[in-house]
Structure formats: structure tokens, C-alpha cells
Design a protein around this motif. Structure first.
Motif, PDB file in Angstrom:
ATOM      1  N   ALA A  43      29.553  21.927  17.703  1.00 43.24           N
ATOM      2  CA  ALA A  43      28.733  22.159  18.895  1.00 43.24           C
ATOM      3  C   ALA A  43      28.223  20.846  19.483  1.00 43.24           C
ATOM      4  O   ALA A  43      28.020  19.884  18.757  1.00 43.24           O
ATOM      5  CB  ALA A  43      27.548  23.038  18.509  1.00 43.24           C
TER       6      ALA A  43
ATOM      7  N   ALA B 137      21.434  32.999  16.781  1.00 41.73           N
ATOM      8  CA  ALA B 137      20.476  32.275  15.933  1.00 41.73           C
ATOM      9  C   ALA B 137      21.226  31.120  15.269  1.00 41.73           C
ATOM     10  O   ALA B 137      22.363  31.295  14.844  1.00 41.73           O
ATOM     11  CB  ALA B 137      19.938  33.197  14.869  1.00 41.73           C
TER      12      ALA B 137
ATOM     13  N   LEU C 274      21.318  29.168  12.105  1.00 45.89           N
ATOM     14  CA  LEU C 274      20.790  29.230  10.747  1.00 45.89           C
ATOM     15  C   LEU C 274      20.990  27.876  10.086  1.00 45.89           C
ATOM     16  O   LEU C 274      22.014  27.227  10.284  1.00 45.89           O
ATOM     17  CB  LEU C 274      21.531  30.309   9.953  1.00 45.89           C
TER      18      LEU C 274
ATOM     19  N   ARG D 293      27.722  25.498   6.168  1.00 50.44           N
ATOM     20  CA  ARG D 293      28.804  26.171   6.877  1.00 50.44           C
ATOM     21  C   ARG D 293      29.780  26.730   5.855  1.00 50.44           C
ATOM     22  O   ARG D 293      30.157  26.025   4.908  1.00 50.44           O
ATOM     23  CB  ARG D 293      29.514  25.137   7.761  1.00 50.44           C
TER      24      ARG D 293
ATOM     25  N   GLU E 176      27.523  30.847   8.122  1.00 45.96           N
ATOM     26  CA  GLU E 176      26.577  29.938   7.484  1.00 45.96           C
ATOM     27  C   GLU E 176      26.016  30.672   6.269  1.00 45.96           C
ATOM     28  O   GLU E 176      25.731  31.868   6.359  1.00 45.96           O
ATOM     29  CB  GLU E 176      25.461  29.633   8.510  1.00 45.96           C
TER      30      GLU E 176
ATOM     31  N   LYS F 178      26.816  29.979  23.373  1.00 46.02           N
ATOM     32  CA  LYS F 178      28.281  29.899  23.406  1.00 46.02           C
ATOM     33  C   LYS F 178      28.834  30.584  24.653  1.00 46.02           C
ATOM     34  O   LYS F 178      28.313  31.634  25.053  1.00 46.02           O
ATOM     35  CB  LYS F 178      28.859  30.584  22.158  1.00 46.02           C
TER      36      LYS F 178
ATOM     37  N   ARG G 102      34.349  19.280  19.196  1.00 47.80           N
ATOM     38  CA  ARG G 102      32.959  19.371  19.632  1.00 47.80           C
ATOM     39  C   ARG G 102      33.038  19.549  21.147  1.00 47.80           C
ATOM     40  O   ARG G 102      32.854  18.605  21.901  1.00 47.80           O
ATOM     41  CB  ARG G 102      32.216  18.088  19.254  1.00 47.80           C
TER      42      ARG G 102
HETATM   43  N1  LIG Z   1      25.298  30.974  14.916  1.00 46.18           N
HETATM   44  C1  LIG Z   1      25.870  29.809  14.668  1.00 46.18           C
HETATM   45  N2  LIG Z   1      26.977  29.445  15.346  1.00 46.18           N
HETATM   46  C2  LIG Z   1      27.582  28.252  15.119  1.00 46.18           C
HETATM   47  N3  LIG Z   1      27.134  27.348  14.224  1.00 46.18           N
HETATM   48  C3  LIG Z   1      26.022  27.649  13.527  1.00 46.18           C
HETATM   49  C4  LIG Z   1      25.356  28.885  13.716  1.00 46.18           C
HETATM   50  N4  LIG Z   1      24.290  28.896  12.891  1.00 46.18           N
HETATM   51  C5  LIG Z   1      24.304  27.750  12.217  1.00 46.18           C
HETATM   52  N5  LIG Z   1      25.332  26.968  12.590  1.00 46.18           N
HETATM   53  C6  LIG Z   1      25.602  25.613  12.067  1.00 46.18           C
HETATM   54  O1  LIG Z   1      25.386  24.693  13.117  1.00 46.18           O
HETATM   55  C7  LIG Z   1      26.415  23.738  13.142  1.00 46.18           C
HETATM   56  C8  LIG Z   1      26.744  23.392  14.571  1.00 46.18           C
HETATM   57  O2  LIG Z   1      26.216  22.178  14.896  1.00 46.18           O
HETATM   58  P1  LIG Z   1      27.120  20.885  14.822  1.00 46.18           P
HETATM   59  O3  LIG Z   1      28.486  21.225  15.213  1.00 46.18           O
HETATM   60  O4  LIG Z   1      26.454  19.842  15.605  1.00 46.18           O
HETATM   61  O5  LIG Z   1      27.157  20.544  13.304  1.00 46.18           O
HETATM   62  P2  LIG Z   1      26.088  19.675  12.543  1.00 46.18           P
HETATM   63  O6  LIG Z   1      26.151  18.277  12.994  1.00 46.18           O
HETATM   64  O7  LIG Z   1      26.316  19.979  11.109  1.00 46.18           O
HETATM   65  O8  LIG Z   1      24.769  20.303  13.096  1.00 46.18           O
HETATM   66  P3  LIG Z   1      23.326  20.209  12.521  1.00 46.18           P
HETATM   67  O9  LIG Z   1      23.155  18.881  11.887  1.00 46.18           O
HETATM   68  O10 LIG Z   1      22.508  20.398  13.747  1.00 46.18           O
HETATM   69  O11 LIG Z   1      23.271  21.362  11.571  1.00 46.18           O
HETATM   70  C9  LIG Z   1      27.590  24.407  12.506  1.00 46.18           C
HETATM   71  O12 LIG Z   1      28.372  23.450  11.820  1.00 46.18           O
HETATM   72  C10 LIG Z   1      27.008  25.427  11.580  1.00 46.18           C
HETATM   73  O13 LIG Z   1      26.955  24.926  10.263  1.00 46.18           O
END
Ligand SMILES: Nc1ncnc2c1ncn2[C@@H]1O[C@H](COP(=O)(O)OP(=O)(O)OP(=O)(O)O)[C@@H](O)[C@H]1O
Length: 571
Positions: free
Chosen positions: A245, A271, A273, A277, A321, A422, A433
């Protein structure tokens, strides 16, 4: 203050993110200064019998280090790939793209301090080096230290001075693992004469660069390469790189990023969470659970396996998650979830159950859903979870910013960290990303890399305490943004003391310089101008939230992101 208001009042502004592909400088010549002198043989003319000399990889690596533009770097990689015999492509790809986990060789920085005299002529082949590393990784038990030292002495003794330098940097982590992955995929495409998207997609579905590079470059012509790449599809049991994301400062900005809300385009507001992952695969009774970095953790999470087995389907791939929740269903602090996920201890596993929450469905009973719109994938997920709605994620589907904000507030009140907004019509873009998923968190955090650590004093005597924080720069290096000793629990201090001793490169009695590999999530109150640090910026009240082992240094936040935050703060 409403935490969502706080987001808006803080140092991010909508619309300032994004932009074109980073770092591409149109003024750069096609070929950089470090171009190799060996002529390019071309795809058809690759030397099929000879093996690749380490000297070639070492020369490319040092030229890459000296080259600033992406275009010139890509040209160097294409050059090397075109000259690499197909059998060596996986090894070369692994060494340059970062799938070599150096730590597993068991060689420490200290063992590199006394190198044997270098060889005069290059003779080492990459396959020999790879075999030597594999043998070292396989050593265990009594006598393994001596055997490893003997292997290392033989390997380094057969290397010329520049090769020794390369091997040293490889082992010490200075040849940064993962940093070149995207570039390497583009170079594979160019060397094989196929569109870059086809290589990227294959790598995402394969979950790895190596087999894809091999398939593309073993093909005799571009159309055979295209066919070989198309053969990589979603396979139940083989993890795909997870979709990632972007971030936005508030819910309204996230909504306009993913959807044309004025025109009534819908967004899914999930949400967010705060756990780990998980990507689960099931083929009948066989279940496998993978992490964000595609590590297989099935054996550690029997409770997830059991819940997935109970779902009414034969074949499936779900994205979600997992977290530990307390008796009332609220998430426990992230550290506790992370500790549980890392522990293989049966007693811990039995008392702290990881609960999976699924937010996407990539395959269901013979149907690949990756390219279907999100709403269709969620309909499949809902059908699957019809008797177990608790395994889903709280979501609303809306085009209305007020409804989205209301949901975000409720999510936060339930103890979650934010929302992911989304695009309702978006496909699952594995490994990307993209702009289709946008996360919004009221608390600002950055994932930074620890560059050095200071010895503690007083209560922290004997421990490594104050960490130096770096953001990635555009050239594969790091820019220091400040230091912090705040937010560390006693357990964290003990853990980091051990960890940074492992990563130690130098110790001047006060500051221990470490290999830049450990990512740490930092909370802070703002970014300010500062003459104290090389980037001209410093973080205010930086404090440690947690160490992140699911991210490599190549995935840490960049100085560009920090500059954006500073610019937003200044309006
Ligand atoms: N509903 C959801 N949909 C998608 N991703 C989610 C959701 N809930 C939790 N997540 C987590 O958020 C992450 C998306 O943020 P990003 O792709 O930036 O990863 P990240 O850098 O690990 O994020 P962060 O450090 O903010 O957790 C996903 O990798 C996932 O683990």
C-alpha cells in the motif's frame, strides 16, 4: 483531540506523494562511466560452454556502486546478463538481486579482517563461489568453526584483490541485498528482448527473481522467452509477492487517490490490523502459511492451519493479517504478536493463539482471481467465510468521505491502527506498491535502518543503547537523521545488544558501527531542519516502536519521503 483530526493537523499534506519513476535522469548517457570493457555478445551469442568468472560480477558490482543513474546501472546489468552463460544466470541474479542470505554462511565481519594474500590472475567461477558458500552454510556442530575458516581461507586465497573486495562486501552486507531487484528485472527483460511487465509479473507470481531470470535468459529468442515467462502462473502452494500500500495523510485524501468519488466510484475501506501479514495456501488437507517476506511459517502456526482446513473449499489462496487478540477480542500490543509469531515454542503457541483475519482471496477452487476486481474477490471471500464471518476484516464499501471517516473512527476505537482504502475495481497487483491500496494511520512512523549504536551508561551500562538512524538515499546508501535511546524496553535492549554485536563492523570504544541491515520502526513528532546531520534534517522526539524483521534495509523509508514530510510541515 480526534486522532483523525490529528492526522490532518500533522505534517503530511495530500497530493504531494507519487510522481514519476524515481531517479531516472534523462541527461544521463545510455552507458555510465563504469561500462565494462568486454564486448557484449548478444543473446544469441552468449558463450554456452564457459562459466561466468567472479571477476566479471565483481567488476559489475563495483561499477554499479560508482554509477548514479538507473539507466546506466541497468545498462551494466544487461551487459553482464548477456554475457552470463544460462547455467550461471540464477547465481548471478541471486548475488546481485539479493536473494543470497549471507548470514547463513556463518562468516562474520571479524573473519574478514585477515585476508590471505590475493591471487594474481582471476580464476574463480561464480559456481565455485556459490558452492563454497553453500558448504559453509551447511557446517554445524563441533569443529565447524575450524572447517569454516579453512573454507574461507581457500576461497579468499583463490581470489584476486578486487574479487576479495567484492566477496568481503558480499559477506559484510555492503553489497546491499534487495536494492537492485527491480532494476535487475528490467535488465532481464532487456537482455531477453521482452516487455518488462512480463518479467515483473512472472517474478511476482514466482515469488522470486532467480527462476524467472533463468527462464527468460535460457530461451533462444524473445518469443520463446515470452512463452517461458507466461508459464509462471499463480500456483497453489507457492507464495506470491504480496500487494503493498501507499500512504495518505487522511481518509479523504486516500479516497480521492483510489477512486473518482465525485463520479460515484466506490472504495473499500478496510480496518488496518497491526499484526503479521499471512498468505495461506490450501490444496485439500495441505495448508501452508507464508509471511510478507515469503518465509514458510506453517510449522509455527498450527492454529491458523486448523482454521484454514475448516473452511468449505478444496483449493484456496488467501491474503490476510494474523494477530494475537485478548479475551475481549482486542489486539494485544504488536510486540506480543511478533514474539508469538517468531516463537516455535509449543507452550507459547498453545497459550497465545494467532488469529487470522483475511482481507483478500486470490484463488478459490480452481479459479484464479488475481485479475478480477476487488469486489468480486471479496464476494468470493464472503462466500468462503459465510459461517465464519469473524475471520474477515471490518469493511465498508462507499464513495462518501463521511461514511469512510466514521468507519475509520470505529476501527480505531476497536484498537486497530488505521484503515486501508482500496479501489473497488482494482486487480491484485502482486508485489506492487500501487495507487490501488492506500493506508492511513493517525500515528506517524518511519521504517529506518540502524547505522551505529552507542554503548550505554548508568542503568544501561554493558548494553548497546543509543541507536543512529538512517533513511535510504537514491544511490543505495543511507543518510543519518538522528539518534534515539527512547522507547526501548529491557527485553529490546538485551535483544539489540546481541543483534548489533552480530552486525558489528567497527567499535571505537564508544560507538559501534554496524552493517546497515536492521530495520526499526520509529515514531516521531515532526521533521525539522538541522545542520547537525548530513541530510539537513532531523526527527523530533524520535522513539523506537519496534524492530522489524519482516522488512529488509532495501525496503526502509527513503530520505525523499522524509524531505516530503519536512516540506509538508513547512506548508
Ligand atoms: N485490511 C488490510 N488490507 C491490506 N493490508 C493490511 C490490512 N490490514 C493490515 N494490513 C497490513 O498493512 C500492510 C500494508 O501496508 P504496507 O504495504 O505499507 O506494508 P508495511 O510497510 O508493512 O506497512 P506498515 O509498516 O504500515 O504495517 C500490509 O502489508 C498488511 O500487513
Amino acid at each position: 483531540m480526534d486522532p483523525w483530526e490529528e492526522v490532518r493537523a500533522s505534517d503530511e499534506r495530500p497530493g504531494a506523494r507519487g510522481g514519476g519513476p524515481a531517479g531516472r535522469d534523462p541527461r544521463d548517457p545510455e552507458r555510465g562511466p563504469g561500462r565494462l570493457s568486454t564486448p557484449v555478445a548478444g543473446v544469441g551469442g552468449r558463450v554456452q560452454d564457459a562459466r561466468m568468472l567472479l571477476a566479471d560480477v565483481a567488476a559489475t558490482s563495483s561499477a554499479l556502486g560508482a554509477t548514479r543513474s538507473r539507466l546506466a546501472k541497468r545498462a551494466l546489468l544487461v551487459d553482464l546478463l548477456r554475457r552470463t552463460p544460462p547455467a550461471d544466470v540464477p547465481i548471478v541474479a541471486r548475488y546481485l538481486a539479493g536473494e543470497l542470505r549471507q548470514r547463513r554462511t556463518g562468516l562474520g565481519w571479524r573473519s574478514l579482517r585477515t585476508m590471505p594474500p590475493p591471487a594474481d590472475e582471476p580464476s574463480l567461477q561464480v559456481a565455485d563461489v556459490d558452492a563454497a558458500f553453500a558448504r559453509m552454510a551447511g557446517l554445524a556442530g563441533p569443529g565447524s568453526g575450524t572447517a569454516r575458516a579453512a573454507e574461507a581461507a581457500a576461497l579468499f586465497g583463490a581470489a584476486t584483490a578486487p574479487e576479495q573486495d567484492f566477496l568481503g562486501r558480499l559477506v559484510s552486507g555492503e553489497v546491499r541485498q534487495g536494492a537492485l531487484d527491480a532494476l535487475l528485472l528490467d535488465a532481464v527483460a532487456e537482455a531477453a528482448g521482452v516487455p518488462p511487465e512480463s518479467v515483473r509479473r512472472a517474478a511476482m507470481l514466482a515469488g522470486a527473481t532467480e527462476p524467472v531470470a533463468q527462464a527468460a535468459l535460457a530461451a533462444t529468442d524473445p518469443s520463446a522467452a515470452r512463452e517461458a515467462l507466461a508459464a509462471f502462473t499463480l500456483e497453489v502452494g507457492r507464495p506470491v509477492r504480496p500487494m503493498l500500500a501507499q500512504s495518505a495523510p487522511d481518509v479523504a485524501a486516500a479516497l480521492t487517490t483510489v477512486a473518482d468519488v465525485e463520479d460515484g466510484d466506490l472504495a473499500v475501506v478496510d480496518a488496518k490490523l497491526d499484526g503479521i501479514r499471512v498468505q495461506v495456501h490450501r490444496a485439500d488437507d495441505e495448508v501452508a502459511v507464508f509471511t510478507r517476506s515469503l518465509d514458510d511459517i506453517t510449522a509455527r502456526v498450527p492454529e491458523i492451519v486448523e482454521q484454514v482446513r475448516a473452511l468449505p473449499a478444496h483449493r484456496l489462496v488467501l491474503d490476510g493479517e494474523a494477530l494475537v487478540v485478548d479475551g475481549t477480542g482486542r489486539p494485544v500490543p504488536f510486540q506480543d504478536t511478533a514474539a508469538r509469531a517468531a516463537s516455535g515454542d509449543a507452550e507459547v503457541a498453545a497459550t497465545q493463539l494467532l488469529q487470522p483475519f483475511f482481507f483478500d482471496c486470490l484463488h478459490l477452487d480452481g479459479e484464479d482471481l488475481l485479475d478480477r476486481p476487488l469486489t468480486e474477490r471479496l464476494a468470493a471471500l464472503d462466500r468462503l467465510l459465510v459461517d465464519r464471518p469473524g475471520l474477515g476484516v471490518a469493511r465498508v464499501v462507499t464513495a462518501d468521505p463521511e461514511t469512510a471517516l466514521e468507519h475509520a473512527r470505529a476501527v480505531l476505537a476497536a484498537g486497530h491502527e488505521g484503515v486501508v482504502v482500496k479501489a473497488a475495481g482494482s486487480s491484485y497487483e502482486a508485489g506492487r506498491r500501487g495507487a490501488a491500496w492506500v493506508k492511513v494511520k493517525p500515528r506517524h512512523t518511519l521504517d529506518l535502518v540502524v547505522l551505529a549504536v552507542e554503548r550505554g551508561s548508568g542503568r544501561r551500562q554493558g548494553l548497546l543503547s543509543n541507536i543512529h538512524l538512517g533513511a535510504r538515499d537514491e544511490h543505495g546508501g543511507f543518510v543519518m537523521l538522528g539518534k534515539t535511546f527512547k522507547g526501548m524496553t529491557d527485553e529490546m535492549l538485551a535483544w539489540q545488544t546481541e543483534r548489533f554485536r552480530e552486525l558489528e563492523m567497527a567499535d571505537d570504544g564508544w560507538v559501534v558501527t554496524v552493517r546497515p541491515e536492521q530495520v526499526v520502526e520509529i515514531a516521531f513528532d515532526g521533521v525539522q531542519r538541522s545542520t547537525r546531520y548530513p541530510g539537513g534534517l532531523a526527527l523530533r522526539f524520535a522513539r523506537v516502536l519496534r524492530y522489524r524483521d519482516d522488512k529488509s534495509a532495501a525496503e526502509a523509508d527513503t530520505i525523499t519521503r522524509v524531505r516530503e514530510l519536512a516540506a509538508w510541515a513547512e506548508g
